[in-house]
Design an enzyme around this catalytic site. Structure first.
Site, PDB file in Angstrom:
ATOM      1  CB  CYS A  93      -0.950  -0.227   1.476  1.00 21.52           C
ATOM      2  SG  CYS A  93      -0.030   0.192   3.179  1.00 21.52           S
ATOM      3  CD  GLN A  94       1.316   6.700  -1.184  1.00 25.92           C
ATOM      4  OE1 GLN A  94       1.591   5.673  -2.102  1.00 25.92           O
ATOM      5  NE2 GLN A  94       2.826   6.746  -0.560  1.00 25.92           N
TER       6      GLN A  94
END
Length: 124
Positions: A68-69
């Protein structure tokens, strides 16, 4: 002759560890960010399955690495899959896509172009 048991899959992988596993094959990367985030830059060959769709997703067989980020959503996704009894080893990328880029590894944009961190002035 006995064979050694397989090594346990670490809970979190560094960007370099993930790159090594991808080079060796046999691991699928699941990007749990939203489609607009995925389009802004993702690991080549990764599948985009937003976290909200993960419980009902038809995921590849074999070891999975969630990204993810920042590592927060991928960690939640990992826990969710483990609670659901997912049969394959599940890890997540420590530090998310920024850690991947900081390690000098390329990200793909939606379409055929790749973006390298040095093009963004982020080489550390």
């Amino acid at each position: 002759m006995r064979t050694a048991p397989p090594l346990p899959t670490p809970h979190r992988l560094s960007a370099r560890e993930l790159a090594d596993r991808l080079a060796g094959g046999g691991v699928s990367v699941i990007d749990v960010r939203e489609p607009v985030e995925y389009a802004s830059g993702h690991i080549a060959g990764s599948l985009n399955v937003p976290l909200s769709h993960l419980p009902q997703a038809d995921l590849p067989r074999g070891p999975l690495v969630l990204v993810c980020q920042s590592g927060t959503r991928s960690g939640r996704g990992r826990e969710l899959l483990l609670q659901k009894g997912h049969p394959a080893p599940v890890s997540d990328l420590e530090g998310g896509i920024p850690a991947w880029e900081q390690a000098g590894l390329p990200v793909m944009l939606r379409g055929p172009r790749a973006r390298r961190p040095e093009a963004l002035g982020r080489v550390g």
